[in-house]
Design a protein around this motif. Sequence first.
Motif, PDB file in Angstrom:
ATOM      1  N   LYS A 110       1.030 -32.193   6.639  1.00  0.00           N
ATOM      2  CA  LYS A 110       1.580 -32.237   5.277  1.00  0.00           C
ATOM      3  C   LYS A 110       2.325 -30.969   4.883  1.00  0.00           C
ATOM      4  N   GLN A 111       2.103 -29.874   5.628  1.00  0.00           N
ATOM      5  CA  GLN A 111       2.778 -28.622   5.294  1.00  0.00           C
ATOM      6  C   GLN A 111       3.940 -28.310   6.233  1.00  0.00           C
ATOM      7  N   LEU A 112       4.197 -29.222   7.170  1.00  0.00           N
ATOM      8  CA  LEU A 112       5.253 -28.987   8.160  1.00  0.00           C
ATOM      9  C   LEU A 112       6.627 -28.975   7.502  1.00  0.00           C
ATOM     10  N   LYS A 113       7.379 -27.899   7.752  1.00  0.00           N
ATOM     11  CA  LYS A 113       8.708 -27.757   7.162  1.00  0.00           C
ATOM     12  C   LYS A 113       9.813 -27.948   8.203  1.00  0.00           C
ATOM     13  N   ALA A 133       5.150 -36.688   6.429  1.00  0.00           N
ATOM     14  CA  ALA A 133       5.218 -35.230   6.372  1.00  0.00           C
ATOM     15  C   ALA A 133       6.325 -34.842   5.397  1.00  0.00           C
ATOM     16  N   THR A 134       6.062 -35.037   4.134  1.00  0.00           N
ATOM     17  CA  THR A 134       7.109 -34.970   3.108  1.00  0.00           C
ATOM     18  C   THR A 134       7.587 -33.556   2.788  1.00  0.00           C
ATOM     19  N   ALA A 135       6.938 -32.537   3.372  1.00  0.00           N
ATOM     20  CA  ALA A 135       7.413 -31.166   3.162  1.00  0.00           C
ATOM     21  C   ALA A 135       8.546 -30.809   4.117  1.00  0.00           C
ATOM     22  N   LEU A 136       8.854 -31.696   5.054  1.00  0.00           N
ATOM     23  CA  LEU A 136       9.872 -31.405   6.059  1.00  0.00           C
ATOM     24  C   LEU A 136      11.222 -31.064   5.423  1.00  0.00           C
ATOM     25  N   VAL A 137      11.800 -29.980   5.913  1.00  0.00           N
ATOM     26  CA  VAL A 137      13.119 -29.543   5.489  1.00  0.00           C
ATOM     27  C   VAL A 137      14.136 -29.760   6.610  1.00  0.00           C
ATOM     28  N   ASN A 156      11.530 -41.153   2.194  1.00  0.00           N
ATOM     29  CA  ASN A 156      10.394 -40.395   1.661  1.00  0.00           C
ATOM     30  C   ASN A 156      10.608 -38.888   1.795  1.00  0.00           C
ATOM     31  N   LEU A 157      11.480 -38.500   2.702  1.00  0.00           N
ATOM     32  CA  LEU A 157      11.686 -37.079   3.002  1.00  0.00           C
ATOM     33  C   LEU A 157      12.727 -36.487   2.054  1.00  0.00           C
ATOM     34  N   GLN A 158      12.376 -36.406   0.818  1.00  0.00           N
ATOM     35  CA  GLN A 158      13.319 -35.976  -0.208  1.00  0.00           C
ATOM     36  C   GLN A 158      13.611 -34.476  -0.171  1.00  0.00           C
ATOM     37  N   ASN A 159      12.840 -33.700   0.607  1.00  0.00           N
ATOM     38  CA  ASN A 159      13.114 -32.274   0.747  1.00  0.00           C
ATOM     39  C   ASN A 159      13.979 -31.969   1.962  1.00  0.00           C
ATOM     40  N   LEU A 160      14.287 -32.999   2.744  1.00  0.00           N
ATOM     41  CA  LEU A 160      14.984 -32.783   4.009  1.00  0.00           C
ATOM     42  C   LEU A 160      16.425 -32.323   3.783  1.00  0.00           C
ATOM     43  N   LYS A 161      16.798 -31.272   4.499  1.00  0.00           N
ATOM     44  CA  LYS A 161      18.160 -30.746   4.435  1.00  0.00           C
ATOM     45  C   LYS A 161      18.933 -31.002   5.729  1.00  0.00           C
ATOM     46  N   THR A 162      18.223 -31.075   6.856  1.00  0.00           N
ATOM     47  CA  THR A 162      18.870 -31.298   8.151  1.00  0.00           C
ATOM     48  C   THR A 162      18.189 -32.429   8.891  1.00  0.00           C
ATOM     49  N   LEU A 163      18.971 -33.432   9.294  1.00  0.00           N
ATOM     50  CA  LEU A 163      18.493 -34.525  10.143  1.00  0.00           C
ATOM     51  C   LEU A 163      19.451 -34.607  11.321  1.00  0.00           C
ATOM     52  N   ALA A 176      18.987 -48.065   3.868  1.00  0.00           N
ATOM     53  CA  ALA A 176      19.475 -47.809   2.508  1.00  0.00           C
ATOM     54  C   ALA A 176      18.778 -46.602   1.889  1.00  0.00           C
ATOM     55  N   THR A 177      17.519 -46.379   2.269  1.00  0.00           N
ATOM     56  CA  THR A 177      16.770 -45.270   1.673  1.00  0.00           C
ATOM     57  C   THR A 177      17.334 -43.907   2.064  1.00  0.00           C
ATOM     58  N   LEU A 178      18.046 -43.844   3.190  1.00  0.00           N
ATOM     59  CA  LEU A 178      18.612 -42.559   3.608  1.00  0.00           C
ATOM     60  C   LEU A 178      19.618 -42.059   2.576  1.00  0.00           C
ATOM     61  N   TYR A 179      20.304 -42.992   1.924  1.00  0.00           N
ATOM     62  CA  TYR A 179      21.331 -42.608   0.955  1.00  0.00           C
ATOM     63  C   TYR A 179      20.743 -42.044  -0.341  1.00  0.00           C
ATOM     64  N   THR A 180      19.405 -42.018  -0.443  1.00  0.00           N
ATOM     65  CA  THR A 180      18.764 -41.443  -1.636  1.00  0.00           C
ATOM     66  C   THR A 180      18.375 -39.983  -1.423  1.00  0.00           C
ATOM     67  N   MET A 181      18.631 -39.443  -0.239  1.00  0.00           N
ATOM     68  CA  MET A 181      18.165 -38.094   0.124  1.00  0.00           C
ATOM     69  C   MET A 181      19.157 -37.041  -0.377  1.00  0.00           C
ATOM     70  N   LYS A 182      19.026 -36.687  -1.615  1.00  0.00           N
ATOM     71  CA  LYS A 182      20.018 -35.850  -2.278  1.00  0.00           C
ATOM     72  C   LYS A 182      19.994 -34.388  -1.845  1.00  0.00           C
TER      73      LYS A 182
END
Length: 283
Positions: A110-113, A133-137, A156-163, A176-182
């Motif tokens: 849960k703390q994995l960034k 692991a929603t803390a993932l950046v 679910n990964l709303q903190n993600l900056k790099t995929l 479709a959910t990927l397009y919500t990752m602001k």
Amino acid sequence: MKNLATLILSFVASASMLANISNSEKEALVKLYKATNGSQWTNKWDLNAPVESWYGVKIVGDKVIGLSLPNNHLVGQLPSEIGDLAHLQNLNLFKNDISGLIPSTIGNLKQLKTLNIAFNKLSGSLPANLTNATALVSIELFMNRLTGELPASIGNLQNLKTLSLFNNELTGTIPATLYTMKSLKVLLLSSNKLTGRLDKEVANLASLENLSLFENNMEGQVPFDLEKLNHLKEMNISYNMFSGLVSKNLAQLDTLNMTMINEKGLAVNLTVVDRNSAYANED
């Protein structure tokens, strides 16, 4: 006598400085070592030595928060016990010889960034539990042999900056959910086997700076909504089967100027003067 007391106090002080991580965390590290042929690692661990002396292991407050073993000749599969490193924030296993599946237990972290297991031989699909692991950046899993579709729960990964998942064998459509990752700034899905359309909802990725869908099997109209991405600096969506109108701005932004593959397998450059007229020149 005084010197003896000083020596004892010094020993106690030194011992108190040694990390006293939980048994489950230590066992998880040992499992990883044995599962990836630790005796042949470039930088080996002495399992009889204190854990804080083990190469690449970062401990803070008696908790393992970092594990960095890039280019260290890890050979084998990741054990499910890796999910017992409950306080892990950074996992870097870049450029090794790790095969098999990504353990679904990574979703327990849960703390994995940051997660970097790029440039290995991972196979199978991305486990849906990973998105717990929603803390993932940052997720970097490029240059592997991953198959299957992107999980619908990726949003679910709303903190993600790099995929970064380029150079795999991923199939299916972009969820479709990927397009919500602001928060997403870098989306690299090139050199896979993705199909379907690029949805106009891509305009919701307001922070996006780098988009690469190069060399997939995507089709349909290139959405003009891409022009709404004010932070977009790099883009390559060429070598798909996109068709229809495209603006000059987008064509110039694309690294290969919107070079597409048509139904005959020929390379076609799409360009427009405005949104009402377009022409295609075959190479």
